[in-house]
Design a protein around this motif. Sequence first.
Motif, mmCIF file in Angstrom:
data_model
loop_
_atom_site.group_PDB
_atom_site.id
_atom_site.type_symbol
_atom_site.label_atom_id
_atom_site.label_comp_id
_atom_site.label_asym_id
_atom_site.label_seq_id
_atom_site.Cartn_x
_atom_site.Cartn_y
_atom_site.Cartn_z
ATOM 1 N N GLN A 37 40.168 128.049 -43.574
ATOM 2 C CA GLN A 37 39.477 126.863 -44.005
ATOM 3 C C GLN A 37 38.581 127.203 -45.183
ATOM 4 N N SER A 38 38.571 126.349 -46.176
ATOM 5 C CA SER A 38 37.815 126.634 -47.384
ATOM 6 C C SER A 38 36.323 126.634 -47.139
ATOM 7 N N SER A 39 35.860 125.880 -46.142
ATOM 8 C CA SER A 39 34.432 125.826 -45.867
ATOM 9 C C SER A 39 33.948 127.046 -45.117
ATOM 10 N N GLY A 40 34.841 127.841 -44.550
ATOM 11 C CA GLY A 40 34.458 129.057 -43.840
ATOM 12 C C GLY A 40 34.174 128.839 -42.377
ATOM 13 N N SER A 41 34.151 127.595 -41.904
ATOM 14 C CA SER A 41 33.903 127.329 -40.496
ATOM 15 C C SER A 41 34.548 126.002 -40.138
ATOM 16 N N PRO A 42 34.934 125.824 -38.838
ATOM 17 C CA PRO A 42 35.566 124.579 -38.431
ATOM 18 C C PRO A 42 34.611 123.404 -38.615
ATOM 19 N N ARG A 43 35.162 122.236 -38.838
ATOM 20 C CA ARG A 43 34.357 121.040 -38.999
ATOM 21 C C ARG A 43 33.752 120.653 -37.667
ATOM 22 N N PHE A 44 32.443 120.328 -37.672
ATOM 23 C CA PHE A 44 31.772 119.908 -36.440
ATOM 24 C C PHE A 44 31.897 118.394 -36.325
ATOM 25 N N ASP A 45 32.406 117.927 -35.213
ATOM 26 C CA ASP A 45 32.661 116.506 -35.009
ATOM 27 C C ASP A 45 31.481 115.883 -34.275
ATOM 28 N N TYR A 46 30.692 115.074 -35.011
ATOM 29 C CA TYR A 46 29.542 114.440 -34.395
ATOM 30 C C TYR A 46 29.962 113.300 -33.464
ATOM 31 N N GLY A 47 31.220 112.848 -33.575
ATOM 32 C CA GLY A 47 31.717 111.866 -32.626
ATOM 33 C C GLY A 47 31.740 112.419 -31.212
ATOM 34 N N ASP A 48 32.023 113.715 -31.065
ATOM 35 C CA ASP A 48 32.000 114.342 -29.748
ATOM 36 C C ASP A 48 30.586 114.375 -29.180
ATOM 37 N N VAL A 49 29.603 114.629 -30.041
ATOM 38 C CA VAL A 49 28.210 114.634 -29.592
ATOM 39 C C VAL A 49 27.801 113.241 -29.122
ATOM 40 N N LEU A 50 28.194 112.222 -29.899
ATOM 41 C CA LEU A 50 27.889 110.845 -29.502
ATOM 42 C C LEU A 50 28.531 110.512 -28.164
ATOM 43 N N ARG A 51 29.772 110.966 -27.963
ATOM 44 C CA ARG A 51 30.445 110.718 -26.691
ATOM 45 C C ARG A 51 29.693 111.374 -25.540
ATOM 46 N N ASP A 52 29.230 112.617 -25.730
ATOM 47 C CA ASP A 52 28.493 113.312 -24.679
ATOM 48 C C ASP A 52 27.175 112.610 -24.364
ATOM 49 N N VAL A 53 26.497 112.128 -25.408
ATOM 50 C CA VAL A 53 25.235 111.408 -25.197
ATOM 51 C C VAL A 53 25.485 110.119 -24.408
ATOM 52 N N ILE A 54 26.529 109.395 -24.779
ATOM 53 C CA ILE A 54 26.828 108.127 -24.105
ATOM 54 C C ILE A 54 27.153 108.356 -22.634
ATOM 55 N N ILE A 55 28.032 109.327 -22.368
ATOM 56 C CA ILE A 55 28.417 109.593 -20.980
ATOM 57 C C ILE A 55 27.235 110.100 -20.172
ATOM 58 N N GLY A 56 26.508 111.078 -20.723
ATOM 59 C CA GLY A 56 25.393 111.659 -19.993
ATOM 60 C C GLY A 56 24.270 110.662 -19.747
ATOM 61 N N PHE A 57 23.889 109.910 -20.781
ATOM 62 C CA PHE A 57 22.767 108.989 -20.638
ATOM 63 C C PHE A 57 23.117 107.820 -19.724
ATOM 64 N N SER A 58 24.319 107.256 -19.888
ATOM 65 C CA SER A 58 24.695 106.113 -19.056
ATOM 66 C C SER A 58 24.775 106.500 -17.584
ATOM 67 N N ASP A 59 25.365 107.665 -17.303
ATOM 68 C CA ASP A 59 25.397 108.141 -15.913
ATOM 69 C C ASP A 59 23.995 108.462 -15.415
ATOM 70 N N GLY A 60 23.176 109.039 -16.297
ATOM 71 C CA GLY A 60 21.816 109.391 -15.903
ATOM 72 C C GLY A 60 20.975 108.186 -15.564
#
Length: 271
Positions: A37-60
């Motif tokens: 990869q030209s950037s030197g590291s894999p792309r970080f997907d903030y959509g996954d973070v949003l999904r984790d926040v939604i699942i965790g907070f709603s269940d919480g």
Amino acid sequence: MPPTESSPLLPAEPPTETPFRQAYDSKPLDARSTSSQSSGSPRFDYGDVLRDVIIGFSDGVTVPFALTAGLSSLGSTKLVIAGGLAELFSGMISMGLGAYLAAVTERDTYASHEARAGAHGLACLPAEQRAELHAILGRYGVSRAAAEPLVDELCADRRNWLRFKMDFDLRMDEPDAHRACVSGLTMGLSYFVGGLIPMVPYFLLADIRDALLVSVAVTVVILLAFGYVKNYVAIRNHRAGAWGALQTLVIGVLAAGTSYLIVKALDRGDA
């Protein structure tokens, strides 16, 4: 080696097998995939973070609220707090660990498929590699003549060939190296924050009925706001936000009401 800039349409001289095997196999799998990869590291997907926040907070918000509402029918603030905290910490650990293990499994699955695809690429003849690329591009309606320069470029470096095959043939995105830890922490903390909100009135108010009413009012507002925000952020539509708020509220009310009635019925049965 890649084709020269003066003749981008000419097929590049195929690399020899031995240097490629030595250079490719001498690196760990993560380093091989990252180096492509030209950037030197894999792309970080903030959509996954949003999904984790939604699942965790709603269940919480929903689960501890339902539990504390149910326990409040027993008339003991101490019991509500003790049971709520026990569920809150155990739920936080469970949700965080589940998210971590899911991300680790996703990373290991990608690594396994990448290793098999890399071994397949080494065993293929150049003509077979080119045929595979043409077949992949053909699915997107790219003609053979238009695809030829791109196929030449990709076949000049088998690491690029492998990455293209992973992205467009197997349709697997490379997970971020730190995704598992981030996912576990995000979901666990989201669950804890969401679950702590409906419990706060029980710490502040001595009368359990007043605490229950305040907890219900606060949680209703939080459920409405959270349901609206999560849908609006994802869809960017006010109608979708309102529908998300209604869905989240209905789920929370049903969970809390069911828990309250079950505990109340069991308490009367023991009386």
